[in-house]
Design an enzyme around this catalytic site. Sequence first.
Site: not given
Ligand code: G6P
Length: 586
Positions: A2, A27, A73, A99-100, A459, A463, A466, A482, A581
């Site tokens: 959050c 966030r 969140w 937050n937490g 990766e 992307k 997501e 496989h 994020k």
């Molecule tokens: C979340 C974000 C990702 C990120 C991951 C790790 O899932 O949406 O984009 O790669 O956290 O975050 P960090 O801040 O540890 O790189």
Amino acid sequence: MCGIIGYTGRRSAAGLIIGGLRRLEYRGYDSFGVATKPDDGGIAVFKKSGRISENECALDDLSGHHGIGHTRWATHGIPDDRNAHPHMDCRDEIAIVHNGIIENFAHLKKDLEGRGHTFRSDTDTEVVAHLIEEHFSGDLFEAVRMAVKDLEGTYALLVIAGGDGRLIAARNSSPLVLGVGDGEMFAASDLAPLLEHTERVIFLEDGDIAALSPGGVEICHAGKAVTRGVERVAWRLDDVHLGGFAHYMLKEIFEQPQVFFETFRAPVSDAVAHAVSRADNISVVACGSSYHAGLTFAYLAESLCGLPVRVWQASEYRYYPPPLPGSAGAGLVVAVTQSGETADTLAALKQAKAHNLRTLAITNVPGSSVTRIADSTYLMRAGPEISVAATKSFIAQLAACMRILTRLCGNSFDEVISRAHIAIGEALLTDVSDAVAICASAASVFFVGRGPFYPAALEGALKMKEITYIHAEGYAAGELKHGPFALLTPDTPAIALCMPGATHGVMLSNIKEMKARGAPVIGVGVKGDAELAEVVDVFIPVPETEEVLQVLTATVVLQLLAYHTALALDRDIDKPRNLAKSVTVE
Ligand code: G6P
């Protein structure tokens, strides 16, 4: 997860707080709320499910120069108006944002209900408001200090009360930074909402409780007054503006040449250099895109420097049996984390320290929690990343990893890397429109690569899923037969990273195998690769360069592919559904 913000000063608090929450929305964005302390007394509150941008905010009712806000969140309780923060005590005199996670909230709630408190939400947070109420008799700072003694879990708290003129902030394992203005003070989960108001900040430590008033701050730790230094942040306000781009994600993709250049050239402290040069093996702990950066690091470290590297999903490292006695040698544990706040990564790092392993952090956020835990830190120079999907921070992580490799194996490929920003810039010009047309109507998309292009495929798939919500999987190209082959149809295109080098021939064979099962194949390869162009349905050419740089250019092309596919599908690109994020819960 959050985002929280607080303000006390001469300006009207509500509009400023709403503006700050917009900067924090990455966030979490399933509900939001603001509480202010009107000059004529009491507390005024507005809270709502949904995003700030989707809601009219009744700011007229929120007068005053002192307030707090929250963007959520959801963890405990569905995202509705009731569960939105701020939460209040029984008498509506105390408002808090959090937050937490309060882990012992169920026990506390039962106890408080037994003492006559009435709860109005399903959140863990509300117990804190009632606990403060129990201790409040005019001194809010003291009431918060007493209340947090009963809390187990993680928190960044901001609290205001009708009967006290101060804004109280408390931190334990959730980020909280104070902003120092002229005759005004701010508190927030991170730097983004502070940049337009001040560049002077104070990073609170775990266990700190701060009382903010327009003229300054008093901080207490373990019952004693302490002083925390004021630091200047190097991030610029431009970094949090769209600057003419349609989305932050596109802006951040286009910042990558500069970001790579600046991160690769960032000074390496003696502590980092020492840690790296002493290591005879490395364990990387990371999540999400950062984990993929770790996989790339492992490939490069082992192939270029002969250094063994094991890469862990941080959430798994935590619960794995401890290292066997004597097995770690001169091992170094490297946490890769954009935010510096990911709960699993922090916990993994703490675990490594508990086993007496040396630790290094690679992060983007100055003052973040990981910088306080790790023995040393390599600070990336990506600037704030607003879009939830990581792009420029991933490229910066690769730059940091490559910089560390030049320390490990001498400067042999320093010259190659010094051209990386040019290669990334050229990749930004790639036309992906034909591939977008195929992906946008797909039921599922496979991304395949080998060697260093395997993490790039992972990766790319991340992307795609997501931000487009299309099911996407990354595979080592040899693994597809496989099992996943059973899924191949004309509706399941595959993106094949087929670069020159040892795996080119076998990749061509894999592509033919996929095509034989009816899957359309989009090939990413170097310009002039006639063999590849002939065998695939769509050929995406990138400029030919060294393998290590092609990992970067392939990554950029896959970012563009995901972005433009999401655009074609009219997705909410910067704030995809259900995500956040900064993941500060396990
Ligand atoms: C979340 C974000 C990702 C990120 C991951 C790790 O899932 O949406 O984009 O790669 O956290 O975050 P960090 O801040 O540890 O790189």
